[in-house]
Design a protein around this motif. Structure first.
Motif, PDB file in Angstrom:
ATOM      1  N   LYS A  78       0.132  -2.489   0.129  1.00 46.62           N
ATOM      2  CA  LYS A  78      -0.183  -1.912   1.448  1.00 46.62           C
ATOM      3  C   LYS A  78       0.498  -2.697   2.552  1.00 46.62           C
ATOM      4  O   LYS A  78       1.084  -2.119   3.469  1.00 46.62           O
ATOM      5  CB  LYS A  78      -1.696  -1.926   1.692  1.00 46.62           C
TER       6      LYS A  78
ATOM      7  N   GLU B 170       3.256  -1.127   4.975  1.00 44.68           N
ATOM      8  CA  GLU B 170       2.980  -1.128   6.407  1.00 44.68           C
ATOM      9  C   GLU B 170       4.066  -1.886   7.175  1.00 44.68           C
ATOM     10  O   GLU B 170       4.484  -1.475   8.256  1.00 44.68           O
ATOM     11  CB  GLU B 170       1.611  -1.726   6.688  1.00 44.68           C
TER      12      GLU B 170
ATOM     13  N   GLU C  97      -2.627   4.334   1.832  1.00 41.30           N
ATOM     14  CA  GLU C  97      -3.118   4.064   0.477  1.00 41.30           C
ATOM     15  C   GLU C  97      -2.262   4.778  -0.569  1.00 41.30           C
ATOM     16  O   GLU C  97      -1.872   4.188  -1.583  1.00 41.30           O
ATOM     17  CB  GLU C  97      -4.579   4.520   0.354  1.00 41.30           C
TER      18      GLU C  97
ATOM     19  N   ALA D 280       1.116   3.145  -0.779  1.00 42.76           N
ATOM     20  CA  ALA D 280       1.016   1.832  -1.413  1.00 42.76           C
ATOM     21  C   ALA D 280       0.953   1.975  -2.927  1.00 42.76           C
ATOM     22  O   ALA D 280       1.580   1.198  -3.659  1.00 42.76           O
ATOM     23  CB  ALA D 280      -0.219   1.091  -0.897  1.00 42.76           C
TER      24      ALA D 280
END
Length: 65
Positions: A22, A26, A49, A52
């Motif tokens: 994550k 990000e 999510e 990821a």
């Protein structure tokens, strides 16, 4: 490269891997994901999510037995 102990693939380790993924997603695509989520009326954290989890497949794993 992600180094894992083959005998320790419990829930805690899996959550740690998703957490690292994550942060990676990000960092790389955060602004793009936010913009995409806003344009398509999606929940940002759900999208993060999912991305990821997809990102986990791009890692190279080394298992210590």
């Amino acid at each position: 490269m992600v180094y894992l102990n083959y005998t320790n693939l419990d829930d805690e380790t899996q959550e740690r891997l998703v957490s690292v993924s994550k942060k990676d997603v990000e960092h790389k695509f955060g602004n793009e994901l936010k913009r995409y989520a806003k344009e398509h009326h999606l929940e940002y954290y759900t999208l993060l999510e999912e991305e990821a989890i997809r990102n986990l497949y791009s890692y190279e794993y080394v298992f210590n037995i």
